[in-house]
Design an enzyme around this catalytic site. Sequence first.
Site, PDB file in Angstrom:
ATOM      1  CD1 TRP A 104      51.345  41.769  38.474  1.00  0.00           C
ATOM      2  CD2 TRP A 104      49.780  43.335  38.821  1.00  0.00           C
ATOM      3  NE1 TRP A 104      51.616  42.826  37.638  1.00  0.00           N
ATOM      4  CE2 TRP A 104      50.674  43.793  37.823  1.00  0.00           C
ATOM      5  CE3 TRP A 104      48.726  44.160  39.194  1.00  0.00           C
ATOM      6  CZ2 TRP A 104      50.536  45.043  37.203  1.00  0.00           C
ATOM      7  CZ3 TRP A 104      48.581  45.406  38.575  1.00  0.00           C
ATOM      8  CH2 TRP A 104      49.473  45.832  37.599  1.00  0.00           C
ATOM      9  CG  ASP A 173      45.569  37.934  38.125  1.00  0.00           C
ATOM     10  OD1 ASP A 173      45.461  37.711  36.907  1.00  0.00           O
ATOM     11  OD2 ASP A 173      46.065  38.992  38.592  1.00  0.00           O
ATOM     12  CE  LYS A 197      49.312  41.572  31.982  1.00  0.00           C
ATOM     13  NZ  LYS A 197      50.392  42.528  31.945  1.00  0.00           N
TER      14      LYS A 197
HETATM   15  N1  PLP Z   1      47.188  40.848  37.222  1.00  0.00           N
HETATM   16  C1  PLP Z   1      48.359  40.577  36.619  1.00  0.00           C
HETATM   17  C2  PLP Z   1      49.011  39.249  36.840  1.00  0.00           C
HETATM   18  C3  PLP Z   1      48.948  41.526  35.792  1.00  0.00           C
HETATM   19  O1  PLP Z   1      50.108  41.271  35.189  1.00  0.00           O
HETATM   20  C4  PLP Z   1      48.313  42.761  35.600  1.00  0.00           C
HETATM   21  C5  PLP Z   1      48.967  43.698  34.708  1.00  0.00           C
HETATM   22  O2  PLP Z   1      48.811  44.532  34.066  1.00  0.00           O
HETATM   23  C6  PLP Z   1      47.104  43.011  36.274  1.00  0.00           C
HETATM   24  C7  PLP Z   1      46.566  42.018  37.055  1.00  0.00           C
HETATM   25  C8  PLP Z   1      46.388  44.308  36.152  1.00  0.00           C
HETATM   26  O3  PLP Z   1      45.707  44.339  34.973  1.00  0.00           O
HETATM   27  P1  PLP Z   1      45.112  45.678  34.361  1.00  0.00           P
HETATM   28  O4  PLP Z   1      46.258  46.575  34.062  1.00  0.00           O
HETATM   29  O5  PLP Z   1      44.381  45.163  33.150  1.00  0.00           O
HETATM   30  O6  PLP Z   1      44.188  46.255  35.367  1.00  0.00           O
END
Ligand code: PLP
Length: 367
Positions: A104, A173, A197
């Site tokens: 991520w 994040d 989550k």
């Molecule tokens: N950051 C983390 C730590 C994640 O687990 C995720 C997972 O889905 C994301 C970002 C991306 O988020 P999104 O799918 O809402 O764009």
Amino acid sequence: AFSTSVINFGAGPAKLPEEVLQEVQRELIHYGTTNISVMEMSHRSADYAFINDSAQQAVRDLLNVPDNYKILFLQGGGTGLFAAVPLNLISETGCADYVVTGSWSAKAAKEATKYGKVNMVLPKTDNYVDIPEQSTWNLSPNASYVYYCANETVHGVEFPFIPDTRGIPLVADMSSNILSRPVDVSKFGVIFAGAQKNIGPAGVTLVIVREDLLGKAAVTCPTVLDFTVMAKDNSLHNTPPTFLIYVMGLVFKWIKRNGGVEGMQKKAIQKSSIIYDVISSSNNFYYCPVKNSFHSRMNVPFRVGGPNGNDDLEKEFLSGAQKLGMLQLKGHRSVGGIRASLYNAVTVHNVETLAAYMKDFYQTHKE
Ligand code: PLP
């Protein structure tokens, strides 16, 4: 010996507290005295203002957010924020530091290269199993901000510390560990988290931003991702994801009723220890590649049948779990194996059920 009801171990969208789902169900058609659903309500109404303001206030209370921070509810998910962060902050020096400890943060770094120069703080790897000592980090003196992912959802690598950036704004994040532990917000420039989550349904992103970082957005920054505009308009510049913010507000109240972030942390330590203990006492039958001190409390990835995993055993493990009602345990497609996500809404009893299954599977399948 095992519970027959369904247990959702999904990584996100993930299990929500049952009480919250019941509240949503009760209020779905007639919210309060309005006789309409939150879904049908104007975002300019007094009723919605209450929902918006109380959700913000709950975040402030739960995380002790200091007065010089704004709380925003945006759209675009975590991925939207991968762009929003550089669009709002990178123009200061044109460059930013990225601490990549999993897929991520790697994605966030890649997105940021569209908007400025990205300095990779750590040596490149795709074997994410630890976090190198801070003294070895290659931080640049002129970064507009330092970015990291507090919990890598796919690789199960969680920061046990807050990086020291020597005064440069720190961006985190926290999509997959927000509100699972107390956090000293004053150490951060920006914290963001997709809700799906730990705190609600997919489609809303919580952002906490320090006020002195506002007013720096690139002229090309889309209005809906512009922290300054959204802060000024109290996340009501355009139509917000009203229903999702309402559900998220109910989750915040549920967290408050259940001991706040300290309560969540206590449970998170207990739940994750139960699973890591089964793994570590299995003679490498179960194997988690992540070094102990960076074990995530939220996402426990592991292989079955040895360090490289055994395809047949992993399939059997998953189908056996499924038969017992334990759902969404399959590891992320990029790493394979198993992943148990133990977010706030997953109970200790749920985790004990999984641990009992793991022990039983080990006894019946070890060499
Ligand atoms: N950051 C983390 C730590 C994640 O687990 C995720 C997972 O889905 C994301 C970002 C991306 O988020 P999104 O799918 O809402 O764009």
